[in-house]
Design an enzyme around this catalytic site. Sequence first.
Site, short mmCIF file in Angstrom:
data_model
loop_
_atom_site.label_atom_id
_atom_site.label_comp_id
_atom_site.label_asym_id
_atom_site.label_seq_id
_atom_site.Cartn_x
_atom_site.Cartn_y
_atom_site.Cartn_z
N SER A 170 -3.98 9.93 8.65
CA SER A 170 -3.90 8.47 8.66
C SER A 170 -2.54 7.92 8.22
O SER A 170 -1.52 8.25 8.82
CB SER A 170 -5.04 7.96 7.77
OG SER A 170 -5.14 6.59 7.81
N ASP A 195 -3.09 6.60 12.35
CA ASP A 195 -4.08 7.04 13.34
C ASP A 195 -4.75 5.85 14.01
O ASP A 195 -5.78 6.01 14.69
CB ASP A 195 -5.10 8.01 12.72
CG ASP A 195 -5.95 7.37 11.63
OD1 ASP A 195 -5.49 6.38 11.02
OD2 ASP A 195 -7.06 7.86 11.37
N ASP A 254 -6.47 3.21 13.06
CA ASP A 254 -7.78 2.63 12.74
C ASP A 254 -7.65 1.46 11.77
O ASP A 254 -8.64 0.94 11.27
CB ASP A 254 -8.79 3.68 12.25
CG ASP A 254 -8.40 4.32 10.93
OD1 ASP A 254 -7.28 4.07 10.44
OD2 ASP A 254 -9.21 5.09 10.39
N GLU A 258 -11.99 -4.20 5.23
CA GLU A 258 -11.36 -4.02 3.92
C GLU A 258 -10.08 -4.85 3.95
O GLU A 258 -9.49 -5.05 5.03
CB GLU A 258 -11.01 -2.54 3.69
CG GLU A 258 -12.24 -1.69 3.44
CD GLU A 258 -11.88 -0.30 2.92
OE1 GLU A 258 -12.44 0.09 1.90
OE2 GLU A 258 -11.02 0.37 3.52
N ASN A 311 -7.26 -4.07 3.34
CA ASN A 311 -6.13 -3.32 3.90
C ASN A 311 -6.15 -3.24 5.43
O ASN A 311 -5.28 -2.61 6.02
CB ASN A 311 -6.04 -1.93 3.27
CG ASN A 311 -7.26 -1.08 3.59
OD1 ASN A 311 -7.98 -1.33 4.55
ND2 ASN A 311 -7.51 -0.06 2.78
N ARG A 369 -11.30 0.54 -11.27
CA ARG A 369 -12.21 1.57 -10.76
C ARG A 369 -11.40 2.83 -10.46
O ARG A 369 -10.20 2.76 -10.16
CB ARG A 369 -12.94 1.11 -9.49
CG ARG A 369 -12.01 0.69 -8.38
CD ARG A 369 -12.74 0.43 -7.09
NE ARG A 369 -12.99 1.65 -6.34
CZ ARG A 369 -12.12 2.26 -5.55
NH1 ARG A 369 -10.87 1.82 -5.42
NH2 ARG A 369 -12.45 3.36 -4.92
N ALA A 370 -12.09 3.97 -10.55
CA ALA A 370 -11.42 5.24 -10.21
C ALA A 370 -11.25 5.28 -8.71
O ALA A 370 -12.18 4.97 -7.95
CB ALA A 370 -12.29 6.40 -10.67
N THR A 384 -9.68 8.52 -3.53
CA THR A 384 -8.76 9.35 -2.73
C THR A 384 -7.55 9.84 -3.51
O THR A 384 -6.83 10.72 -3.04
CB THR A 384 -8.24 8.54 -1.52
OG1 THR A 384 -7.53 7.40 -2.02
CG2 THR A 384 -9.38 8.08 -0.62
C1 LIG Z 1 -7.61 -0.31 -2.68
C2 LIG Z 1 -7.59 0.45 -1.42
O1 LIG Z 1 -6.89 0.07 -0.48
N1 LIG Z 1 -8.35 1.56 -1.36
C3 LIG Z 1 -8.41 2.42 -0.16
C4 LIG Z 1 -8.42 3.88 -0.57
O2 LIG Z 1 -9.55 4.11 -1.37
P1 LIG Z 1 -9.48 4.43 -2.95
O3 LIG Z 1 -10.87 4.90 -3.28
O4 LIG Z 1 -9.14 3.13 -3.59
O5 LIG Z 1 -8.41 5.45 -3.16
O6 LIG Z 1 -8.52 4.71 0.58
C5 LIG Z 1 -9.73 4.52 1.33
C6 LIG Z 1 -9.74 5.52 2.46
O7 LIG Z 1 -8.66 5.35 3.32
C7 LIG Z 1 -9.81 3.08 1.81
O8 LIG Z 1 -11.02 2.89 2.48
C8 LIG Z 1 -9.68 2.12 0.63
O9 LIG Z 1 -9.64 0.80 1.05
MG LIG Z 2 -6.19 5.33 9.27
#
Ligand SMILES: CC(=O)N[C@H]1[C@@H](OP(=O)(O)O)O[C@H](CO)[C@@H](O)[C@@H]1O
Ligand SMILES: [Mg+2]
Length: 532
Positions: free
Chosen positions: A57, A277, A279, A371, A373, A496-497, A500
């Site tokens: 990605s 990628d 998406d 989301e 993003n 939050r934790a 990823t």
């Molecule tokens: C704040 C943020 O942008 N978090 C991202 C990121 O997740 P985290 O759990 O926050 O690391 O990666 C995910 C997978 O790509 C996406 O779905 C999500 O929106």
């Molecule tokens: Mg992607």
Amino acid sequence: MATTSEKILEASARHPKPEEKTFHNLLDPVFFRVALIAALRSRKLGGQTIGIMITASHNPPEDNGVKLVDPMGEMLEQSWEVYATRLANAPTDQALLESYEQLETSLKIKPGVAAHVIFARDTRESGPALVSALVDGLEVAGASYVDSKILTTPQLHYLVRCINTKGTSYEYGEPTEAGYYKKLAAAYKRVMKGRKSTGSVTVDCANGVGGIKLVELIKYLLGPEEGGVEIKVVNSDAWKPERLNSQCGADFVKTQQRPPPSSKVGPLARCASLDGDADRIVYYFIDSDNSFRLLDGDKIATLAASFIGDLAKSAGLADKLKIGVVQTAYANGSSTDYITKSLNLPVVCTPTGVKHLHHAAVKFDVGVYFEANGHGTVIFSNAALKTLASHEPQSPAQASAIDCLRALTELINQAVGDALSDLLLVEVILAHRAWGPKEWDSTYTDIPNRLVRVEVPDRNRFKAVDAERRLEEPKGVQELIDALVSKYKQGRSFARASGTEDAVRVYAEAATRGEADDLASKVASVVQKGGQ
Ligand SMILES: CC(=O)N[C@H]1[C@@H](OP(=O)(O)O)O[C@H](CO)[C@@H](O)[C@@H]1O
Ligand SMILES: [Mg+2]
């Protein structure tokens, strides 16, 4: 002749778990093992085709990863993620075989059922080597496979859904790459009937697969002389893999809050960026005062929800289509207010990760989920599709609204968030409204916000509840966050934790940029101390 078990053991020895881990030797056995899981999943589902996408990605070019796709083009069912992890972590070839056979037994999978897999990859250099590991696994597991070469992630999801719905009453489309372009282009032309795009859109393709495929898609669309949008493709250097996601792309623009440095567009010109990628997509523009304005996933969701809501009213279907929006805690507070108070639509908040949003969105007739993003889509329930198909319009205005809604169900990727489909969705809405980016942006004003990353010794100690808006553990931390938030006008913050990355994320909103930064840094320090 060797048995399947012997073949798996022998082949697994060719894809050993490395003693000394580097990125590449780590992924080779993972891909071999992913193939085994995909074969099991296909057999469990009576031989339906499972998809495997090789991509990392928005991450750097040297990374790589894998996404498994279920038969309807959705992400792999959650319970199977656990099985996949179990196989991936098996310490030896023998342990791998035992885990594989245990899964076969416990899930009552019949080894005689034919297994089918389709896979594709993005433009990363490590793709072909990982395909070899994958193919080795598919062969020993006795799965038949199709190598779809280079595709965007959503294109692979599309193919999987088409293959598995072929010959049914809910056939999704022609299961080829050209079928994907034809479906989108036909729907685009239908929604654009009697409308005209103004200006152009410059699309930054993150130097990834999205650029190659967008150039293909354009060949099927209306040209600017026919009222279609002029799409200018930039950062489409997919054949220089080292440039992937570098100083460009949706993630760069969203996290840096600025256009790619290579951008040459002037004020008020619409721009969009895809991720590696394709998406995810975000829009943006430079305002007349030279300030950067981001039109993120929240702005796309609100644009789509308001347009579909208006069409449903014009079609005389306002009471029959329950439209709802699904967001995460990262959605800007202004967007949530705008949806509930101006659009009068319900909002559901879910934990981070599109699979959570998707599952909440299916509960509506029309579920809009994004989301912040830029990852998201709009899904129409079977009931909504039936309502749209059977509704008899009472006037020409109703007829045109209903035709537009029907075409949107074809234009919007129903399986997964799709940057190319979302690009066309935004473009048709702007054409219908005769809006430029500024009119779109002015629907509501984002509350200033800041996202920070806090490294702690063990992020697993942070347990979030209430769609990740509150911390249950470590004890006492949430009370400290609440006390800080109460001191700020329009203050909102949560920690939050990350799922990823090895970190805790802190998000804060407040009335001014300075206060948002201040609140974020104070909450970050509370998190840092609480995580010791
Ligand atoms: C704040 C943020 O942008 N978090 C991202 C990121 O997740 P985290 O759990 O926050 O690391 O990666 C995910 C997978 O790509 C996406 O779905 C999500 O929106
Ligand atoms: Mg992607």
